[in-house]
Every structure is written in C-alpha cells, then in structure tokens.
Design a protein around this motif. Sequence first.
Motif, mmCIF file in Angstrom:
data_model
loop_
_atom_site.group_PDB
_atom_site.id
_atom_site.type_symbol
_atom_site.label_atom_id
_atom_site.label_comp_id
_atom_site.label_asym_id
_atom_site.label_seq_id
_atom_site.Cartn_x
_atom_site.Cartn_y
_atom_site.Cartn_z
ATOM 1 N N ALA A 66 9.748 -23.933 -45.415
ATOM 2 C CA ALA A 66 7.064 -23.302 -45.903
ATOM 3 C C ALA A 66 6.449 -24.206 -46.385
ATOM 4 C CB ALA A 66 7.438 -23.604 -46.918
ATOM 5 N N SER A 67 7.092 -25.738 -45.067
ATOM 6 C CA SER A 67 5.916 -26.566 -45.464
ATOM 7 C C SER A 67 5.842 -27.371 -44.394
ATOM 8 C CB SER A 67 5.697 -27.467 -46.487
ATOM 9 O OG SER A 67 7.016 -28.951 -46.322
ATOM 10 N N GLU A 68 4.593 -28.056 -44.080
ATOM 11 C CA GLU A 68 4.067 -29.309 -42.491
ATOM 12 C C GLU A 68 5.645 -29.850 -42.669
ATOM 13 O OE1 GLU A 68 0.036 -30.824 -42.524
ATOM 14 O OE2 GLU A 68 0.310 -30.239 -44.153
ATOM 15 N N LYS A 69 5.767 -30.191 -42.154
ATOM 16 C CA LYS A 69 7.096 -31.274 -41.417
ATOM 17 C C LYS A 69 6.793 -32.462 -41.508
ATOM 18 C CE LYS A 69 10.549 -28.275 -40.366
ATOM 19 N NZ LYS A 69 11.597 -28.245 -41.701
ATOM 20 N N LEU A 70 6.620 -33.452 -42.907
ATOM 21 C CA LEU A 70 6.178 -34.982 -42.895
ATOM 22 C C LEU A 70 6.716 -35.711 -43.156
ATOM 23 C CD1 LEU A 70 2.519 -33.538 -44.216
ATOM 24 C CD2 LEU A 70 2.586 -34.299 -41.970
ATOM 25 N N ALA A 71 7.137 -36.265 -42.240
ATOM 26 C CA ALA A 71 8.005 -37.766 -43.234
ATOM 27 C C ALA A 71 7.533 -38.001 -44.697
ATOM 28 C CB ALA A 71 7.686 -38.844 -42.489
ATOM 29 N N GLY A 72 8.563 -37.729 -45.296
ATOM 30 C CA GLY A 72 8.818 -38.258 -46.794
ATOM 31 C C GLY A 72 8.626 -37.048 -47.245
ATOM 32 N N ILE A 73 8.651 -35.607 -47.001
ATOM 33 C CA ILE A 73 9.493 -34.240 -47.736
ATOM 34 C C ILE A 73 10.465 -33.965 -47.272
ATOM 35 C CG2 ILE A 73 8.675 -32.560 -47.770
ATOM 36 C CD1 ILE A 73 5.775 -32.838 -47.318
ATOM 37 N N GLU A 74 11.357 -34.198 -48.210
ATOM 38 C CA GLU A 74 12.316 -33.526 -48.374
ATOM 39 C C GLU A 74 12.564 -31.609 -48.908
ATOM 40 O OE1 GLU A 74 17.192 -33.979 -49.857
ATOM 41 O OE2 GLU A 74 15.997 -35.636 -50.101
ATOM 42 N N GLU A 75 13.059 -31.045 -48.480
ATOM 43 C CA GLU A 75 13.032 -29.855 -48.258
ATOM 44 C C GLU A 75 13.727 -28.914 -49.341
ATOM 45 O OE1 GLU A 75 12.000 -26.929 -45.486
ATOM 46 O OE2 GLU A 75 9.014 -27.133 -46.035
ATOM 47 N N ILE A 76 14.241 -28.390 -50.309
ATOM 48 C CA ILE A 76 15.401 -27.603 -51.038
ATOM 49 C C ILE A 76 14.227 -26.665 -51.258
ATOM 50 C CG2 ILE A 76 16.195 -28.235 -53.215
ATOM 51 C CD1 ILE A 76 16.228 -30.937 -51.610
ATOM 52 N N GLY A 94 -1.617 -27.144 -53.867
ATOM 53 C CA GLY A 94 0.729 -27.819 -53.615
ATOM 54 C C GLY A 94 -0.323 -28.303 -52.305
ATOM 55 N N GLY A 95 -0.365 -28.636 -51.520
ATOM 56 C CA GLY A 95 -0.590 -29.130 -50.265
ATOM 57 C C GLY A 95 -1.807 -30.219 -50.226
ATOM 58 N N HIS A 96 -2.197 -29.969 -51.242
ATOM 59 C CA HIS A 96 -3.404 -31.398 -51.446
ATOM 60 C C HIS A 96 -2.598 -32.415 -52.170
ATOM 61 C CE1 HIS A 96 -7.611 -29.751 -50.380
ATOM 62 N NE2 HIS A 96 -5.834 -28.951 -50.373
ATOM 63 N N VAL A 97 -1.713 -31.693 -53.250
ATOM 64 C CA VAL A 97 -1.096 -32.884 -54.272
ATOM 65 C C VAL A 97 0.145 -33.435 -53.604
ATOM 66 C CG1 VAL A 97 0.907 -32.823 -55.522
ATOM 67 C CG2 VAL A 97 -1.147 -31.424 -56.614
ATOM 68 N N ARG A 98 0.818 -32.435 -52.797
ATOM 69 C CA ARG A 98 1.635 -33.554 -51.241
ATOM 70 C C ARG A 98 1.216 -34.159 -50.636
ATOM 71 N NH1 ARG A 98 2.795 -28.921 -49.832
ATOM 72 N NH2 ARG A 98 1.787 -28.583 -47.241
ATOM 73 N N GLN A 99 -0.064 -34.070 -50.354
ATOM 74 C CA GLN A 99 -1.037 -35.427 -49.294
ATOM 75 C C GLN A 99 -1.358 -36.471 -50.164
ATOM 76 O OE1 GLN A 99 -0.716 -35.211 -46.499
ATOM 77 N NE2 GLN A 99 -1.706 -37.201 -45.880
ATOM 78 N N ALA A 100 -1.574 -36.229 -51.609
ATOM 79 C CA ALA A 100 -2.299 -37.774 -52.061
ATOM 80 C C ALA A 100 -0.808 -37.965 -52.160
ATOM 81 C CB ALA A 100 -2.357 -36.828 -53.198
ATOM 82 N N LEU A 101 0.178 -37.188 -52.758
ATOM 83 C CA LEU A 101 1.154 -38.665 -53.145
ATOM 84 C C LEU A 101 1.618 -38.888 -51.974
ATOM 85 C CD1 LEU A 101 3.243 -35.713 -55.029
ATOM 86 C CD2 LEU A 101 2.783 -37.930 -56.207
ATOM 87 N N LEU A 102 2.093 -38.538 -50.896
ATOM 88 C CA LEU A 102 2.656 -39.612 -49.568
ATOM 89 C C LEU A 102 1.290 -40.167 -49.391
ATOM 90 C CD1 LEU A 102 3.521 -36.628 -47.189
ATOM 91 C CD2 LEU A 102 4.994 -38.113 -48.866
ATOM 92 N N GLU A 103 0.100 -40.214 -49.622
ATOM 93 C CA GLU A 103 -0.412 -41.553 -49.468
ATOM 94 C C GLU A 103 -0.257 -42.214 -50.232
ATOM 95 O OE1 GLU A 103 -4.549 -39.345 -50.031
ATOM 96 O OE2 GLU A 103 -4.141 -38.809 -47.769
ATOM 97 N N ARG A 104 0.084 -42.468 -51.039
ATOM 98 C CA ARG A 104 -0.051 -43.561 -52.238
ATOM 99 C C ARG A 104 1.833 -44.212 -52.448
ATOM 100 N NH1 ARG A 104 -4.056 -43.047 -55.731
ATOM 101 N NH2 ARG A 104 -3.228 -45.246 -57.354
ATOM 102 N N GLY A 105 2.583 -43.176 -51.179
ATOM 103 C CA GLY A 105 3.813 -44.048 -50.913
ATOM 104 C C GLY A 105 5.164 -43.465 -51.996
ATOM 105 N N HIS A 106 4.567 -42.244 -51.777
ATOM 106 C CA HIS A 106 5.650 -41.353 -52.670
ATOM 107 C C HIS A 106 6.324 -41.029 -51.639
ATOM 108 C CE1 HIS A 106 4.522 -42.853 -56.677
ATOM 109 N NE2 HIS A 106 2.977 -42.406 -56.087
ATOM 110 N N SER A 107 7.832 -40.342 -51.990
ATOM 111 C CA SER A 107 8.082 -39.543 -51.411
ATOM 112 C C SER A 107 8.583 -38.030 -52.567
ATOM 113 C CB SER A 107 9.623 -39.453 -50.601
ATOM 114 O OG SER A 107 10.999 -40.082 -51.735
ATOM 115 N N ILE A 108 8.953 -36.896 -51.518
ATOM 116 C CA ILE A 108 8.998 -35.479 -52.328
ATOM 117 C C ILE A 108 10.140 -34.824 -52.242
ATOM 118 C CG2 ILE A 108 7.425 -33.320 -52.521
ATOM 119 C CD1 ILE A 108 4.848 -35.120 -51.457
ATOM 120 N N ARG A 109 10.635 -34.708 -53.322
ATOM 121 C CA ARG A 109 11.998 -32.833 -52.968
ATOM 122 C C ARG A 109 11.125 -32.375 -53.236
ATOM 123 N NH1 ARG A 109 17.559 -35.916 -55.318
ATOM 124 N NH2 ARG A 109 17.769 -37.237 -53.653
ATOM 125 N N LEU A 110 10.774 -31.068 -52.272
ATOM 126 C CA LEU A 110 9.756 -29.506 -51.977
ATOM 127 C C LEU A 110 10.838 -28.992 -53.335
ATOM 128 C CD1 LEU A 110 7.279 -28.861 -52.140
ATOM 129 C CD2 LEU A 110 7.481 -28.653 -49.487
#
Length: 295
Positions: free
Chosen positions: A36-46, A13-29
């Motif tokens: 539970a995850s790194e505090k990164l721009a583009g990730i919203e924890e649910i 999951g950590g690798h998938v999160r990074q790959a998605l962010l690098e391609r400009g996607h945002s994530i609802r995790l």
Amino acid sequence: MRVFLAGGTGFVGGHVRQALLERGHSIRLLVHRKGASEKLAGIEEIEGDATLPESFTDAVKGCDATINLIGIIREFPGRGITFQRLHVEATRNIIAAAKKNGVSRHLQMSALGTRANSEARYFKSKFEAEEAVRASGLDYTIFRPSIIFGPKDDFINQLAGLLRMLPAMPVIGDGEYQLQPISADDVARCFAEALEKPEAIGETFELCGPDRLSYNELLDTIARVMGKGLVLKIKNPLPLMRLVVPLFEGFSFFPVTSDQITMLVQGNICDGDWRRTFTFQPTRLEPGIRSYLKP
C-alpha cells in the motif's frame, strides 16, 4: 527511533513518512494490505486494522513510539465508516497496544477547532480521542492542524478543479469566514521533530500557516496561481444550505455534508504559538500551492 505509524498511507501520511525517514527513524507502517506504500528502505509494512486490536497489537512490540494519523472527513455508516469507530475506537486501541508493549511515547493527529461542545460530530469525536490520549498516562503530544495543503490534498485541489470547470464558484454563506492553511510538509516536520523534543511532551499544539485569509480570498489566490482572472462568486444563503444538504449528504457523490458546512463557516485560524517549539520557517500559501497547481 522505531515508530509504529497508523494512518500513514494517506495524503498527510506520505509527508510524515518522508519526514521520519529523513531524520533517521525507521517505520512500522500499519496497512490494510501489503504493497500500500512506496517500497522505501526503513519502512516495514504490517497488515492489520486499527479497529481490530488483535490484528496489530503484537506489531507494536519493540517500537519506541506510536503515531496515530487516522482520520476521515465524512461518515458512511452503512460501510462501517464512522467518526466513533475510526477516530475514537482506533485511538483507544493504539493506546492500549502501546501500553501493553511498554511504549511510552505517542503522537496524535487531531484537528483545529476540536472541542467537547462543538456542533460538528467530526470535532466532537476528535476531542473524545484527545481525551483518551490525555488520560492514557503516555508521554503524548497532540497536533491540531488547520486545513492542510499539498500536492495530493483534497481541499485546494478540489477547489482548483471546480474553478477550471465552472463559470462561477458557489460559496457557502458570505465567504468571509477566515482560514489559515498549513503545508503538509510543515505538519510532518512537527511530528518528526516532536519525537526529539522533550518539551513537546504533554502539549497540544494548534498548527496554522503564516497566511490568514477569507474563503473568498482563498478562491482568488487559487485562481491567480492558475492564471485565471476575477472569480465570479455565487453566494448561497447559509439557512438554505442547512435545509438542502441533509437531504443529499448520505450519497457519496454529493460534495459536502452538514458537518463540513458547520466546520467551514466557523473559521479555522490560530495564533501560531507552535513556532515557539518548532522553529523552522513555515511555508507561505501562494508559493506553496504554486508548486503543484498548474495553469
């Protein structure tokens, strides 16, 4: 895209999160608890639980795709950790949430070796989850990766730890069963790129790395990367292992289960057809593990 990601807090999951962010996607995790995850721009924890649809279904609203990475490698029924619950029921819940909220694109993590008539309960449950995805009516892509390696993997790191501690390595059976490990970064790239490839819709991809080797050769490769010499191997007859392991596999301290033995000795290889759709250069095993295994 805005992507709803389940099972995204683990190793892959950590690798998938990074790959998605690098391609400009945002994530609802989806997480069991926030933080539970790194505090990164583009990730919203649910906060929620994939086995409890009422806890996360509304969070899928407004997303463009769902990704399900949820998976366990062994069961602990007394704690509610079963293949049926985490692989099958969770998948059905995510599919239902996507359909309820008008999300048509879905990516599913499965496993190489998955089939309906497998003797391994793990593979059978993964196949049942796949069938739910195929029958969903969603624009799906299913990935079946081989053994996945990377800095926080369980398999290669566990073998390396044993090689450091033990004067000789126990080997199940003859150790000649074939494996074809793939990098976690490569798996993540496939997930991220699939969102942008219409030709990936409706497809099931088996994912393997470029290096095919026996379990014995894998042990030798890990030892070489760690700067060790010849690995002394002690072969454990398969019939004996099938008798002994069921007596202890219910205890969490015991390192292997009957299911895992079945999956290991049947081998884990594929023909690499996925590269026709995903054209990046895959990571070679030895330089890949050399980047994180230390002598």
